[in-house]
Design a protein around this motif. Structure first.
Motif, short mmCIF file in Angstrom:
data_model
loop_
_atom_site.label_atom_id
_atom_site.label_comp_id
_atom_site.label_asym_id
_atom_site.label_seq_id
_atom_site.Cartn_x
_atom_site.Cartn_y
_atom_site.Cartn_z
N ILE A 165 0.77 -1.37 0.01
CA ILE A 165 -0.05 0.22 0.05
C ILE A 165 0.95 1.30 0.05
O ILE A 165 0.77 1.99 -0.63
N THR A 166 1.91 1.27 0.77
CA THR A 166 2.90 2.31 0.85
C THR A 166 3.49 2.56 -0.24
O THR A 166 3.61 3.62 -0.80
N ALA A 167 4.23 1.36 -0.94
CA ALA A 167 5.17 1.45 -1.95
C ALA A 167 4.42 1.59 -3.34
O ALA A 167 4.96 2.15 -4.40
N LYS A 168 2.98 1.53 -3.45
CA LYS A 168 2.37 1.61 -4.44
C LYS A 168 1.43 3.01 -4.46
O LYS A 168 1.62 3.81 -5.36
N LEU A 227 0.59 5.12 -1.85
CA LEU A 227 1.02 6.55 -1.12
C LEU A 227 2.37 7.07 -1.82
O LEU A 227 2.50 8.12 -2.34
N TYR A 228 3.15 5.92 -2.53
CA TYR A 228 4.15 6.30 -3.36
C TYR A 228 3.71 7.06 -4.77
O TYR A 228 3.99 7.97 -4.98
N GLY A 229 2.44 6.66 -5.14
CA GLY A 229 1.78 7.15 -6.28
C GLY A 229 1.30 8.53 -6.11
O GLY A 229 1.29 9.50 -6.90
N ILE A 230 1.03 8.84 -4.89
CA ILE A 230 0.42 10.34 -4.46
C ILE A 230 1.68 11.01 -4.45
O ILE A 230 1.74 12.09 -4.88
N MET A 231 2.93 10.40 -3.85
CA MET A 231 4.04 11.28 -3.89
C MET A 231 4.51 11.72 -5.28
O MET A 231 5.16 12.79 -5.70
N ILE A 232 4.40 10.67 -6.33
CA ILE A 232 4.66 10.80 -7.54
C ILE A 232 3.94 11.87 -8.40
O ILE A 232 4.49 12.89 -8.96
N LEU A 233 2.57 11.82 -7.95
CA LEU A 233 1.70 12.85 -8.40
C LEU A 233 1.97 14.17 -8.07
O LEU A 233 1.77 15.12 -8.71
N ASN A 234 2.35 14.31 -6.66
CA ASN A 234 2.80 15.61 -6.08
C ASN A 234 4.17 16.09 -6.79
O ASN A 234 4.16 17.39 -6.98
N ILE A 235 4.95 15.37 -7.20
CA ILE A 235 6.21 15.75 -8.05
C ILE A 235 5.65 16.35 -9.23
O ILE A 235 5.85 17.47 -9.59
N ALA A 236 4.78 15.69 -9.89
CA ALA A 236 4.42 15.87 -11.09
C ALA A 236 3.54 17.26 -11.09
O ALA A 236 3.59 18.15 -11.97
N LYS A 237 2.70 17.19 -9.94
CA LYS A 237 1.85 18.76 -9.82
C LYS A 237 2.92 19.86 -9.61
O LYS A 237 2.73 20.94 -10.05
N ALA A 238 3.83 19.65 -8.63
CA ALA A 238 4.75 20.75 -8.50
C ALA A 238 5.60 21.16 -9.63
O ALA A 238 6.05 22.27 -9.72
N ARG A 239 6.07 20.25 -10.46
CA ARG A 239 6.65 20.57 -11.87
C ARG A 239 5.83 21.39 -12.68
O ARG A 239 6.27 21.92 -13.56
N SER A 240 4.48 20.90 -12.75
CA SER A 240 3.43 21.58 -13.75
C SER A 240 3.16 22.96 -12.86
O SER A 240 2.16 23.69 -13.63
N GLY A 241 3.63 23.42 -12.08
CA GLY A 241 3.43 24.70 -11.41
C GLY A 241 2.29 24.80 -10.64
O GLY A 241 1.44 25.87 -10.76
N ASP A 242 1.56 23.69 -10.11
CA ASP A 242 0.53 23.75 -9.53
C ASP A 242 0.60 23.17 -8.11
O ASP A 242 0.61 21.84 -8.24
N SER A 243 0.60 23.38 -7.04
CA SER A 243 0.87 22.83 -5.77
C SER A 243 -0.36 22.26 -5.00
O SER A 243 -0.30 22.20 -4.04
N HIS A 244 -1.39 22.64 -5.70
CA HIS A 244 -2.65 22.28 -4.82
C HIS A 244 -2.66 20.48 -4.64
O HIS A 244 -2.53 19.59 -5.69
#
Lengths: 237, 237
Positions: A215-218, A220-237
């Motif tokens: 659960i954590t490695a897939k 929760l980690y997927g949410i972290m991947i999404l957060n990186i992608a959102k931060a890179r897209s200039g959208d920190s929501h």
């Protein structure tokens, strides 16, 4: 009724953990699909891979849960799942990490075979009831495991220092999740060796530990991947 | 045929309630997915979380209904469901409430662990057949419960007074649903204590009360969340 573990409480604990895993993975699957368009075009791929990973994991958790409900356990499902999803976890990370396409390709050609080797070497030890066989394949699987973690943590470190602000912070979070969670697998594998094969508490603990780690490695980690992608897209929501 | 309750009418009542819960949750799941694009970008996430919550609840209601049909009851499904969905209900509220990103993060780091603690403490009492054990865990779980409700009602109040018109009105509706429905859970939990463990009427009432509370706290509450998001997006349809 036939059950996997004789202790009804331990048996129900694993049953519930596998159902819990199914629910979380399928929930995450839907969530990641809804979030694909919320990131810039070049990172949508990474979020799609995240969705595929938890979708496949949800399928395997459903299979493992059904098996457990019928009184059987097939460790093949976990290894089949990891064989598909672990290379994808590496790929989704490389997509959002901002490494150049050339470097990414080079990393993939060594890291993906290493993950396959690691999981292929773990399986014979996992299903063996012999302590020596278990140790042998544990050591063998730890070689690609160490290689993968060292390579990824080097990449994560240099990506973290290349970036600033929200992107750097989100990369650090993903790195922590990855490094801490992956440690659970070699430890969970050793539970039957440490507590003797057939020890029901150790078997239940192994199943629950793998479930929480997945659960954590897939998800929760997927949410972290999404957060990186959102931060890179200039959208920190 | 094996049934959970001996009284056929009570047994059928719960059976129907669980099927009803499944239908409502899966209906709400589809509806929330269709509504995602009807709100401004920064609130779509909140609607996606609403969809995931009722999707996961639909899965668990289906499992509980299947179990009940087979003559078994596994209270683990309710707690597994709450363990996933209750933190998400808090998160979806914070997304649409218009608190700053910093404040939201701070609230999440205390509220999410509090929900996990509350549900983890409720479970041992729920499955126990001993009145004293039930009371002990009820009191322990009520501590994080009270903390969560106090914190959220403070946030809802200040958000309601910060806003005007349709946004303020929709926040007040969500607050009412949240505060009234959540009260059902600690009361439903106590039915077997009040009416004696094994009382079939109390068991049926507990199952029906939890089902109605879940529908209100997840599906109806999701509509309130959607209304806040729509009002904030300048579209009060």
């Amino acid at each position: 009724m036939k059950t996997v573990l004789n202790d009804p409480d331990l048996n129900r604990l694993v049953y519930n953990a596998l159902s819990f895993g199914t629910a979380v993975m399928l929930g995450a699957f839907v969530y990641f699909l809804t979030q694909m368009k919320s990131v810039a075009k070049q990172y949508q791929n990474g979020v799609a891979v995240s969705a595929v990973v938890v979708g496949i994991a949800g399928y395997h958790y459903y299979r493992m849960w059904s098996g457990w409900a019928a009184g059987t356990v097939n460790e093949g499902y976990r290894y089949a799942d990891w064989l598909i999803t672990v290379p994808l976890l590496v790929i989704e990370l490389l997509i959002v990490l901002g490494v150049t396409a050339d470097r990414r390709k080079k990393l993939m050609t060594t890291l993906v075979p290493a993950t396959v080797l690691m999981i292929g070497l773990g399986y014979p030890g996992e299903v063996s009831k012999n302590d020596n066989t278990k140790w042998l394949f544990w050591v063998l699987a730890m070689l690609p495991f160490a290689y993968i973690l060292l390579t990824l943590s080097k990449e994560l470190k240099s990506a973290g220092s290349r970036e600033t602000g929200a992107v750097s912070a989100s990369i650090k979070n993903a790195a922590t999740i990855l490094l801490v969670t992956w440690m659970v697998y070699p430890i969970g594998y050793l539970f039957p060796v440490i507590f003797a094969v057939g020890n029901e508490g150790a078997e239940a603990a192994r199943q629950v530990a793998y479930t929480i780690a997945d659960i954590t490695a897939k998800a929760l980690y997927g949410i972290m991947i999404l957060n990186i992608a959102k931060a890179r897209s200039g959208d920190s929501h």
